[in-house]
Design a protein around this motif. Sequence first.
Motif, mmCIF file in Angstrom:
data_model
loop_
_atom_site.group_PDB
_atom_site.id
_atom_site.type_symbol
_atom_site.label_atom_id
_atom_site.label_comp_id
_atom_site.label_asym_id
_atom_site.label_seq_id
_atom_site.Cartn_x
_atom_site.Cartn_y
_atom_site.Cartn_z
ATOM 1 N N THR A 1 108.675 31.090 144.573
ATOM 2 C CA THR A 1 108.449 30.193 145.707
ATOM 3 C C THR A 1 107.931 28.857 145.200
ATOM 4 O OG1 THR A 1 107.911 32.080 147.131
ATOM 5 C CG2 THR A 1 107.172 29.900 147.862
ATOM 6 N N TRP A 2 108.578 27.778 145.649
ATOM 7 C CA TRP A 2 108.137 26.446 145.230
ATOM 8 C C TRP A 2 106.838 26.087 145.936
ATOM 9 C CZ3 TRP A 2 110.126 24.367 141.093
ATOM 10 C CH2 TRP A 2 111.450 24.643 140.740
ATOM 11 N N ILE A 3 105.870 25.646 145.179
ATOM 12 C CA ILE A 3 104.595 25.193 145.738
ATOM 13 C C ILE A 3 104.304 23.800 145.178
ATOM 14 C CG2 ILE A 3 103.615 27.483 146.095
ATOM 15 C CD1 ILE A 3 102.098 27.192 143.480
ATOM 16 N N PRO A 4 103.492 23.003 145.880
ATOM 17 C CA PRO A 4 103.253 21.627 145.412
ATOM 18 C C PRO A 4 102.651 21.539 144.021
ATOM 19 C CG PRO A 4 102.513 21.911 147.679
ATOM 20 C CD PRO A 4 102.856 23.272 147.168
ATOM 21 N N ARG A 5 101.813 22.518 143.671
ATOM 22 C CA ARG A 5 101.118 22.436 142.388
ATOM 23 C C ARG A 5 100.507 23.790 142.057
ATOM 24 N NH1 ARG A 5 99.062 17.788 139.848
ATOM 25 N NH2 ARG A 5 97.414 18.155 138.310
ATOM 26 N N LEU A 6 100.420 24.103 140.766
ATOM 27 C CA LEU A 6 99.702 25.303 140.343
ATOM 28 C C LEU A 6 98.216 24.949 140.317
ATOM 29 C CD1 LEU A 6 102.032 26.577 137.473
ATOM 30 C CD2 LEU A 6 101.794 27.515 139.781
ATOM 31 N N LEU A 7 97.498 25.443 141.306
ATOM 32 C CA LEU A 7 96.107 25.047 141.501
ATOM 33 C C LEU A 7 95.175 25.685 140.488
ATOM 34 C CD1 LEU A 7 96.063 25.434 145.388
ATOM 35 C CD2 LEU A 7 96.115 23.275 144.119
ATOM 36 N N THR A 8 94.189 24.929 140.064
ATOM 37 C CA THR A 8 93.145 25.461 139.188
ATOM 38 C C THR A 8 92.094 26.157 140.052
ATOM 39 O OG1 THR A 8 91.781 23.460 139.340
ATOM 40 C CG2 THR A 8 93.501 23.514 137.627
ATOM 41 N N PRO A 9 91.252 27.004 139.464
ATOM 42 C CA PRO A 9 90.176 27.635 140.243
ATOM 43 C C PRO A 9 89.286 26.611 140.949
ATOM 44 C CG PRO A 9 90.407 28.743 138.133
ATOM 45 C CD PRO A 9 91.314 27.543 138.094
ATOM 46 N N PHE A 10 89.018 25.488 140.287
ATOM 47 C CA PHE A 10 88.198 24.447 140.913
ATOM 48 C C PHE A 10 88.891 23.869 142.144
ATOM 49 C CE2 PHE A 10 87.217 19.925 141.435
ATOM 50 C CZ PHE A 10 85.838 19.988 141.650
ATOM 51 N N GLN A 11 90.190 23.614 142.039
ATOM 52 C CA GLN A 11 90.930 23.059 143.172
ATOM 53 C C GLN A 11 90.998 24.046 144.333
ATOM 54 O OE1 GLN A 11 94.472 22.160 140.984
ATOM 55 N NE2 GLN A 11 93.877 20.022 140.607
ATOM 56 N N LYS A 12 91.140 25.317 144.021
ATOM 57 C CA LYS A 12 91.140 26.334 145.078
ATOM 58 C C LYS A 12 89.787 26.374 145.788
ATOM 59 C CE LYS A 12 94.570 29.407 142.949
ATOM 60 N NZ LYS A 12 94.806 30.765 142.368
ATOM 61 N N GLN A 13 88.721 26.300 145.006
ATOM 62 C CA GLN A 13 87.385 26.309 145.604
ATOM 63 C C GLN A 13 87.173 25.078 146.477
ATOM 64 O OE1 GLN A 13 85.261 28.824 145.531
ATOM 65 N NE2 GLN A 13 83.896 27.684 146.892
ATOM 66 N N GLU A 14 87.710 23.940 146.041
ATOM 67 C CA GLU A 14 87.592 22.713 146.835
ATOM 68 C C GLU A 14 88.342 22.853 148.161
ATOM 69 O OE1 GLU A 14 88.004 17.878 146.137
ATOM 70 O OE2 GLU A 14 88.944 19.287 144.737
ATOM 71 N N ARG A 15 89.490 23.516 148.130
ATOM 72 C CA ARG A 15 90.257 23.748 149.365
ATOM 73 C C ARG A 15 89.478 24.660 150.324
ATOM 74 N NH1 ARG A 15 95.738 23.563 149.850
ATOM 75 N NH2 ARG A 15 95.865 25.781 150.367
ATOM 76 N N ILE A 16 88.823 25.676 149.760
ATOM 77 C CA ILE A 16 88.019 26.582 150.587
ATOM 78 C C ILE A 16 86.870 25.830 151.245
ATOM 79 C CG2 ILE A 16 86.458 28.574 150.524
ATOM 80 C CD1 ILE A 16 88.211 29.718 148.274
#
Length: 354
Positions: free
Chosen positions: A122-137
């Motif tokens: 599945t195409w996604i905008p970017r492979l997120l880092t753990p830090f970026q995922k936490q920022e999204r949360i």
Amino acid sequence: MKCEMEPVECRAVIRFLYLKGRTPQETFDEMKETYGDDAPSYDLVKRWHRVFKHGRKSVETAPRPGRPPSAIDEASVRQVGATILEDRRITIRQIAQEVKISTGSVETIIHDHLHMNKVSATWIPRLLTPFQKQERIECSRMNLEMCQEDESKFFKRLITQDETWVYHYDPETKAQSVQWKHLDSPPPKKARVQPSAGKVMLTVFWDQDGVVMTDFLAKGTTITGAYYAPLLRKLREAIKIKRRGKISTGILLLQDNAPVHNSHVARSEARACGYEILPHPPYSPDLAPSDFHHFPSMKLFLKGKCFPDDAALISEVTSWLEDQPGVFYKNGLQSCIKRWEKCITLGGCYVEKD
């Protein structure tokens, strides 16, 4: 007549009476008297007498020549599983050659034993880092908390903004080109076409009641912080005209993390206009209502249409924006709640659907 006795039991009785010295007829008569309709036929009794006479001692069913036993066992299942884990793009034919079993057996193992299937990524905008995922949360949680304090007031104050390119010609999708045909007629064909070079940058500000303001970037102009800041001033004037009383409630502005929006001049202007900017994580079009709700519908409408110049394109886009019912815009903003909740549930991963 068909014998209803188990084959091994039937042969065991026939052999016992054969060893007792009974003739085929005597064996048949005794079994008929004992088992009645379940007894074997005389022809079967006579055939087994002959077999035992030629030296056979076992009453078990002898293995038959022909199709070999199945190649599927625990060892082959483990081997196929290990081969797939080494290379998840390996083909069924390559697995069969590696494990030395048939392709049919490989398919059975994959689907019935390993419960696996082959899918495209599945195409996604970017492979997120753990830090970026936490920022999204964290951003999703902050926006949810603000919304839950007074949901009605939150959406009454909220205005969202985003930019996108619209093209003079954008080819229709494959689904849009589907058409009926007779069974004996050839399928339709069309040439592969790319979007035209002619395009216009659309900036749109909208809330739960509809579009508040649009801007179409002039040819030869680049959207920068210096260009975007005056748009925020124009937005304030548009709000006064189209949304009387909204300024007094305080504007919540939801925009993405583009450098233009985060520039010093743009943020200074937003503060001067009295806008409160909601937190929005970077690389998160799935949390931007324009990207996941507004623009896809608009672009689907424009696909397959050809416009001779910018003016015709701008006119069509403007008409479409004005023709959408209020519920379209209201649903788009309110779907943010589900998106924020799902983002938190998924641990910051991308939200593919509401």
